[in-house]
Design an enzyme around this catalytic site. Structure first.
Site, short mmCIF file in Angstrom:
data_model
loop_
_atom_site.label_atom_id
_atom_site.label_comp_id
_atom_site.label_asym_id
_atom_site.label_seq_id
_atom_site.Cartn_x
_atom_site.Cartn_y
_atom_site.Cartn_z
N SER A 149 -7.11 98.49 92.51
CA SER A 149 -5.86 99.46 91.89
C SER A 149 -6.00 99.66 90.51
O SER A 149 -6.87 98.67 89.72
CB SER A 149 -4.68 98.47 91.96
OG SER A 149 -3.28 99.10 91.54
N HIS A 150 -5.32 100.59 89.93
CA HIS A 150 -5.45 100.90 88.48
C HIS A 150 -4.63 99.82 87.78
O HIS A 150 -4.64 99.73 86.51
CB HIS A 150 -4.89 102.22 88.15
CG HIS A 150 -6.02 103.20 88.47
ND1 HIS A 150 -6.36 103.68 89.44
CD2 HIS A 150 -6.52 104.13 87.57
CE1 HIS A 150 -7.23 104.30 89.38
NE2 HIS A 150 -7.26 104.88 88.32
N VAL A 151 -3.64 98.83 88.51
CA VAL A 151 -2.84 97.85 87.81
C VAL A 151 -3.05 96.66 88.35
O VAL A 151 -2.96 96.42 89.37
CB VAL A 151 -1.21 98.52 88.17
CG1 VAL A 151 -0.19 97.65 87.34
CG2 VAL A 151 -1.13 99.85 87.44
#
Length: 124
Positions: free
Chosen positions: A10-12
């Site tokens: 995930s990007h986060v």
């Protein structure tokens, strides 16, 4: 036979850790590793951290789930360099990984898991 493992990209950071927490509730026997963000505070993905995640995963057969395009791009580059089998799924990250984890926990064959995931496929 070795149980396939799951990787989440995930990007986060918080999204990745939240998904990991959810999957552990239904699949405590499935080896799951997640990476989120470039680090705990910066949004993005990194080829190097994904490669490290794959190399440190205990399974040699990995089902990979991601949230956005650059995560897929980095996964594809890692897939080319890795000796492990990595299957990248174009499905919603939460629904897809949850489905896979629950089915693998129930010892459903990987082919049947893949069939279920086909129903969730989206064009990314």
């Amino acid at each position: 036979m070795e149980k396939p493992g799951i990787i989440i990209i995930s990007h986060v950071y918080e999204i990745a850790k939240g998904i990991e927490r959810l999957l552990q509730e239904v699949a405590s026997d499935v080896p799951i590793k997640v990476i989120g963000g470039v680090d705990k505070t910066d949004i993005g993905t990194s080829f190097d951290t994904i490669l490290e995640l794959v190399n440190s995963h205990p399974s040699t057969n990995l089902l990979a789930f991601y949230d956005l395009g650059s995560a897929k791009m980095n996964l594809e580059m890692v897939e080319e360099l890795s000796d492990k089998t990595i299957i990248i799924y174009d499905v919603p990250i939460v629904e897809g990984s949850y489905t896979a984890a629950a089915l693998l926990q129930a010892d459903v064959a990987q082919e049947a898991v893949e069939q279920q995931l086909k129903e969730l496929k989206i064009d990314k």
